[in-house]
Design a protein around this motif. Structure first.
Motif, PDB file in Angstrom:
ATOM      1  N   ILE A 104       0.867  -1.188   0.000  1.00 45.76           N
ATOM      2  CA  ILE A 104       0.000   0.000   0.000  1.00 45.76           C
ATOM      3  C   ILE A 104       0.900   1.233   0.000  1.00 45.76           C
ATOM      4  O   ILE A 104       1.696   1.435   0.923  1.00 45.76           O
ATOM      5  CB  ILE A 104      -0.950  -0.011   1.216  1.00 45.76           C
ATOM      6  N   SER A 106       0.594   4.362   0.536  1.00 50.12           N
ATOM      7  CA  SER A 106       0.511   5.415   1.561  1.00 50.12           C
ATOM      8  C   SER A 106       1.047   4.966   2.909  1.00 50.12           C
ATOM      9  O   SER A 106       1.168   5.769   3.827  1.00 50.12           O
ATOM     10  CB  SER A 106      -0.947   5.837   1.722  1.00 50.12           C
TER      11      SER A 106
ATOM     12  N   ALA B  13      -6.517   6.918   5.921  1.00 48.29           N
ATOM     13  CA  ALA B  13      -7.067   7.094   4.565  1.00 48.29           C
ATOM     14  C   ALA B  13      -7.518   8.537   4.353  1.00 48.29           C
ATOM     15  O   ALA B  13      -7.282   9.127   3.295  1.00 48.29           O
ATOM     16  CB  ALA B  13      -8.232   6.137   4.356  1.00 48.29           C
ATOM     17  N   GLN B  16      -4.643  10.864   3.865  1.00 44.20           N
ATOM     18  CA  GLN B  16      -4.019  10.765   2.544  1.00 44.20           C
ATOM     19  C   GLN B  16      -4.679  11.703   1.541  1.00 44.20           C
ATOM     20  O   GLN B  16      -4.070  12.102   0.564  1.00 44.20           O
ATOM     21  CB  GLN B  16      -4.132   9.323   2.008  1.00 44.20           C
ATOM     22  N   GLN B  17      -5.959  12.027   1.818  1.00 47.76           N
ATOM     23  CA  GLN B  17      -6.701  12.887   0.879  1.00 47.76           C
ATOM     24  C   GLN B  17      -7.148  14.141   1.620  1.00 47.76           C
ATOM     25  O   GLN B  17      -8.337  14.404   1.769  1.00 47.76           O
ATOM     26  CB  GLN B  17      -7.917  12.135   0.347  1.00 47.76           C
ATOM     27  N   SER B 401     -13.398   7.625  -3.934  1.00 41.90           N
ATOM     28  CA  SER B 401     -12.320   7.098  -3.095  1.00 41.90           C
ATOM     29  C   SER B 401     -12.237   5.572  -3.217  1.00 41.90           C
ATOM     30  O   SER B 401     -11.164   4.991  -3.287  1.00 41.90           O
ATOM     31  CB  SER B 401     -12.571   7.529  -1.652  1.00 41.90           C
ATOM     32  N   GLU B 404     -10.563   4.818  -6.409  1.00 40.90           N
ATOM     33  CA  GLU B 404      -9.119   5.076  -6.344  1.00 40.90           C
ATOM     34  C   GLU B 404      -8.392   4.058  -5.463  1.00 40.90           C
ATOM     35  O   GLU B 404      -7.222   3.764  -5.673  1.00 40.90           O
ATOM     36  CB  GLU B 404      -8.870   6.478  -5.768  1.00 40.90           C
ATOM     37  N   ARG B 405      -9.095   3.568  -4.465  1.00 46.33           N
ATOM     38  CA  ARG B 405      -8.446   2.667  -3.508  1.00 46.33           C
ATOM     39  C   ARG B 405      -8.778   1.201  -3.757  1.00 46.33           C
ATOM     40  O   ARG B 405      -8.604   0.356  -2.875  1.00 46.33           O
ATOM     41  CB  ARG B 405      -8.852   3.065  -2.086  1.00 46.33           C
ATOM     42  N   THR B 406      -9.239   0.913  -4.978  1.00 45.19           N
ATOM     43  CA  THR B 406      -9.610  -0.471  -5.298  1.00 45.19           C
ATOM     44  C   THR B 406      -8.441  -1.424  -5.042  1.00 45.19           C
ATOM     45  O   THR B 406      -8.582  -2.468  -4.409  1.00 45.19           O
ATOM     46  CB  THR B 406     -10.051  -0.565  -6.776  1.00 45.19           C
ATOM     47  N   ARG B 407      -7.256  -1.035  -5.526  1.00 46.11           N
ATOM     48  CA  ARG B 407      -6.087  -1.904  -5.360  1.00 46.11           C
ATOM     49  C   ARG B 407      -5.746  -2.080  -3.884  1.00 46.11           C
ATOM     50  O   ARG B 407      -5.438  -3.183  -3.426  1.00 46.11           O
ATOM     51  CB  ARG B 407      -4.903  -1.291  -6.120  1.00 46.11           C
ATOM     52  N   GLU B 408      -5.847  -0.955  -3.143  1.00 42.12           N
ATOM     53  CA  GLU B 408      -5.546  -0.993  -1.712  1.00 42.12           C
ATOM     54  C   GLU B 408      -6.508  -1.954  -0.995  1.00 42.12           C
ATOM     55  O   GLU B 408      -6.101  -2.750  -0.145  1.00 42.12           O
ATOM     56  CB  GLU B 408      -5.684   0.423  -1.145  1.00 42.12           C
ATOM     57  N   VAL B 409      -7.788  -1.859  -1.396  1.00 40.89           N
ATOM     58  CA  VAL B 409      -8.786  -2.755  -0.789  1.00 40.89           C
ATOM     59  C   VAL B 409      -8.441  -4.205  -1.128  1.00 40.89           C
ATOM     60  O   VAL B 409      -8.511  -5.094  -0.273  1.00 40.89           O
ATOM     61  CB  VAL B 409     -10.211  -2.385  -1.280  1.00 40.89           C
TER      62      VAL B 409
END
Lengths: 230, 514
Positions: A104, A106, B13, B16-17, B401, B404-409
């Motif tokens: 990840i 971040s 999270a 970050q934004q 969000s 954008e955070r699909t990969r993170e999920v």
């Protein structure tokens, strides 16, 4: 939880098939794969791109579901697990390493390694110490608070490696772990990986298309072609 | 997974934004600010109305006036419509005649506030006392001097009057045959020196009233510039002229028709001199006019601010009803003091059953409360809509969000996150936005209330002459809890759909997502 799996077996897959696309016109990635891996055994899955290696690894890691067939991994019948049990299985029973590291961006190296322990519900101090220890063990003591973008490819893969190992999984699933690395770094990473696997007796399923690597690091080489073991 | 970790992941999270989180939170801040202001001032105004009303016996008072000219149906039969006309027109003319008769009643109100009615009012259950509003216009005669005076009874609840005695003393009993006189009235009467003013205390003055017994007939009035009232001699002279008018009519340069018209009128209602009635009282003291502050705080009754001479209540009442003709006529107004506020409605009902007009301050307060409630409810709805709009923004932002955070999920799921964990992380992100936005909105609302309260209190003091001691904005614990909870609820609900979308992310697809 142990679904009749012989104690010496870490993995047993029966007639696994995986199809994508519509039911009217399915595209099969796997066509009836049956596989057994003994505890502590190191198995390589060889095959060309699109042969179904990664799909099989994802199915073993519990992040994908087969269209047909059954999977018994680390003493669990994955087809019978609830969503919550499957998440716990991914967190505790298996460790996965990906070609593209999948860190990840971040979060720092330390925080990335902590992640599986967070989902396993481990206390902050314990998991922080554990993550630090594992990262130091893979030679990243100076990179604990660096984010993935601040790490080299080898370092990022070592973080991913540390993350996969940190919950002491019984089975390590590595999907082309050196695919994005230069040969020197790749050799170094694999040496570290194998050292750990040998030391702990961890079962390893290694997906690669590098025949030499497969032969040198594993006990058995399985070949996949068009979604079938040959 | 521990809640603290979910909170940590959600905070991370959001951090970050930063810009997006800030903009999203601004919407919630604005909505919460308006909601806070609206709820706060609504509570404050309601409390202030009640508190200010409770400062005196206002909330326990019922104002009673004589009953009106009656109901149209009572006199409809007495009205005759002459002429040959259509039924519809006859009905219209009849209605107009009935209204005219009801509006003009030379015999006084149908249900008068007589002494007997005051006694009946005093006997109503829960009525502590009846305060008749006595107003007498006449002359005060002392020695060779006389001066026109507005004479009224004291209001027992006017606690400022005893403090405004500058010479002599206040009344000792309500039946005392005494008067207190205004220093301004004494000045107008020519007693300009301090010594002369003090010297009148203990002296007898004669109160003289010229009572007109009929409300129809001839009247002659003298209006002088600068508000200077008619003197006793002028009044007496005019009264005599009035009486002589019918005999003197031939001496005026009038046409025959005009003379005939007036003769007819005088025959129907012969001009009559006023009855003169007098009473001698002792001057107990001299009172000063209320200061601006006393007037602003409304500590002084209307009577004590506009009277030249004030009499003890029961003595004034006795005087009023002893005057010629007064026994048949009506007081304009009386006040009932009820034992407890909750009995006011019942007393009003009983007074109205006596066909007298009754009005309680509680009714006015209820109307005021309702009015403010409606205004502030509208503001609350606007605030709620603002929060809902902010919630739509949050839902939209969080959906982006998730994308954008699909990969993170996907990564989180691959290393052990369950669908519930992922869903909870997004819901907590929504809740944090609500908590932070709601709290900041609340704090800003509180900060804005400081100058807002000053402005509102200045306005109340300037326009209503009421000096408010407490704030018009109040922040009770329920308000703080309600604003923050509502903000959290709205933003969490806004996060439900994005959270469900995030939970449904397929990790295999997500890990391939760039």
């Amino acid at each position: 939880m142990n679904a009749g799996l012989e104690p010496e077996l870490a993995v047993r897959c029966s007639d696994i098939a995986k199809a994508y696309g519509s039911t009217a016109a399915p595209v099969y990635a796997l066509r009836g794969v049956s596989l057994e891996v003994r505890r502590g055994e190191r198995v390589a899955l060889l095959g060309k791109s699109g042969s179904g290696k990664s799909t099989l690894l994802n199915l073993l890691g519990g992040i994908d579901k087969p269209t047909r067939g059954s999977r018994q991994v680390a003493g669990r019948d994955l087809e019978r697990l609830s969503g919550r049990e499957l998440a716990r299985f991914r967190s505790e029973a298996v460790g996965m390493i990906f070609q593209s590291f999948n860190l990840i961006p971040s979060r720092t190296a330390l925080e990335n390694v902590e992640l599986p322990m967070i989902f396993a519900g481990r206390p902050v101090r314990q998991r922080r110490a554990e993550a630090r220890y594992v990262l130091e063990a893979v030679g990243l003591a100076q990179r604990l608070h660096h984010r993935p973008a601040q790490l080299s490819g080898g370092e990022a893969q070592r973080v991913a490696f540390a993350r996969a190992l940190v919950n002491h999984p019984a089975i390590l699933l590595a999907d082309e772990p050196t695919g994005n690395l230069d040969s020197a770094t790749a050799r170094e990473i694999m040496e570290q990986l194998m050292e750990h696997v040998r030391a702990r007796g961890t079962t390893l399923v290694l997906v690669t298309h590098d025949e030499d690597l497969a032969r040198s690091c594993t006990d058995r080489v399985l070949r996949l072609k068009d979604g079938q073991l040959v | 997974m521990r809640f603290a970790d979910i909170l940590g992941l959600a905070l991370s999270a959001l951090w970050q934004q930063k810009a997006r989180t800030l903009l999203t939170t601004l919407g919630v801040i604005f909505g919460s600010l308006v909601l806070t202001a609206s709820l706060s001032i609504n509570s404050g105004v309601q409390e202030t109305i009640e508190r200010e009303s409770r400062r005196s016996t206002q909330l326990r008072r019922v104002q009673v006036r004589p009953g009106g000219g009656g109901h149209p149906s009572d006199i409809a039969d007495q009205v005759e419509v002459k002429g040959n006309m259509s039924d519809a027109r006859r009905e219209r003319i009849r209605n107009a005649l009935v209204r005219q008769k009801l509006n003009f009643n030379p015999g006084g109100p149908r249900i008068a506030l007589t002494r007997e009615r005051l006694r009946q009012l005093a006997e109503i259950a829960h009525v502590d006392s009846v305060i008749p509003s006595i107003y007498l216009n006449g002359f005060a005669v002392f020695g060779q001097r006389s001066q026109r005076a507005d004479i009224m009874a004291n209001d027992p609840d006017d606690d400022s009057l005893p403090g405004r005695i500058v010479a002599g003393r206040y009344f000792e009993t309500p039946h005392q045959s005494a008067a207190i006189v205004s220093e301004f009235w004494l000045y107008r009467a020519g007693m300009t020196d301090d010594a002369a003013m003090s010297a009148i205390v203990g002296k007898k003055i004669k109160l003289e009233f010229h009572v007109e017994r009929r409300l129809v007939g001839v009247g002659i009035f003298l209006y002088k510039p600068d508000g200077v009232g008619t003197t006793r001699d002028e009044f007496s002279a005019l009264d005599k002229i009035k009486k002589q008018l019918p005999e003197m009519l031939d001496r005026f340069a009038l046409t025959g028709v005009e003379k005939a018209a007036l003769k007819d009128a005088f025959r129907a209602t012969p001009p009559k001199a006023a009855d003169v009635f007098s009473e001698e009282v002792t001057v107990a003291g001299v009172f000063r006019m209320p200061s601006d502050k006393e007037q602003q705080g409304r500590r002084s009754s209307w009577e004590s601010m506009h009277s030249d001479i004030i009499l003890p209540l029961r003595m004034a009442e006795d005087l009023f009803f002893r005057a010629p003709g007064q026994g048949e006529r009506s007081l304009n107004h009386a006040t009932l003091v009820v034992d407890r506020e909750e009995n006011v409605k019942e007393v009003v009902k009983q007074v109205r059953e006596m066909e007298l007009d009754a009005y309680a301050a509680t009714e006015w307060i209820d109307r005021q409360r309702l009015m403010y409630l409606l205004i502030f409810s509208a503001m609350t709805i606007v605030a709620a809509v603002a929060l809902l709009v902010a919630a739509l923004g949050i839902a939209n932002t969080m959906l982006m969000s998730v994308l954008e955070r699909t990969r993170e999920v996907g990564i989180m799921k691959a290393v052990g996150a369950g669908n519930g964990h992922v869903q909870l992380i997004f819901l907590v992100e929504g809740a944090i936005i609500g908590l932070v936005g709601g709290t900041l909105g609340l704090l800003l609302g509180w900060a804005a209330s400081i100058p807002g309260d000053r402005w509102a209190r200045d306005m109340v003091q300037r326009d209503m002459r009421i000096e408010l001691k407490e704030s018009l904005f109040v922040f009770p614990p329920w308000l703080i809890l309600a604003v923050v909870s509502f903000a959290v609820l709205v933003t969490t609900l806004a996060a439900v759909y994005p959270a469900r979308r995030a939970a449904k992310v397929d990790p295999v697809t997500a890990l391939r997502h760039e």
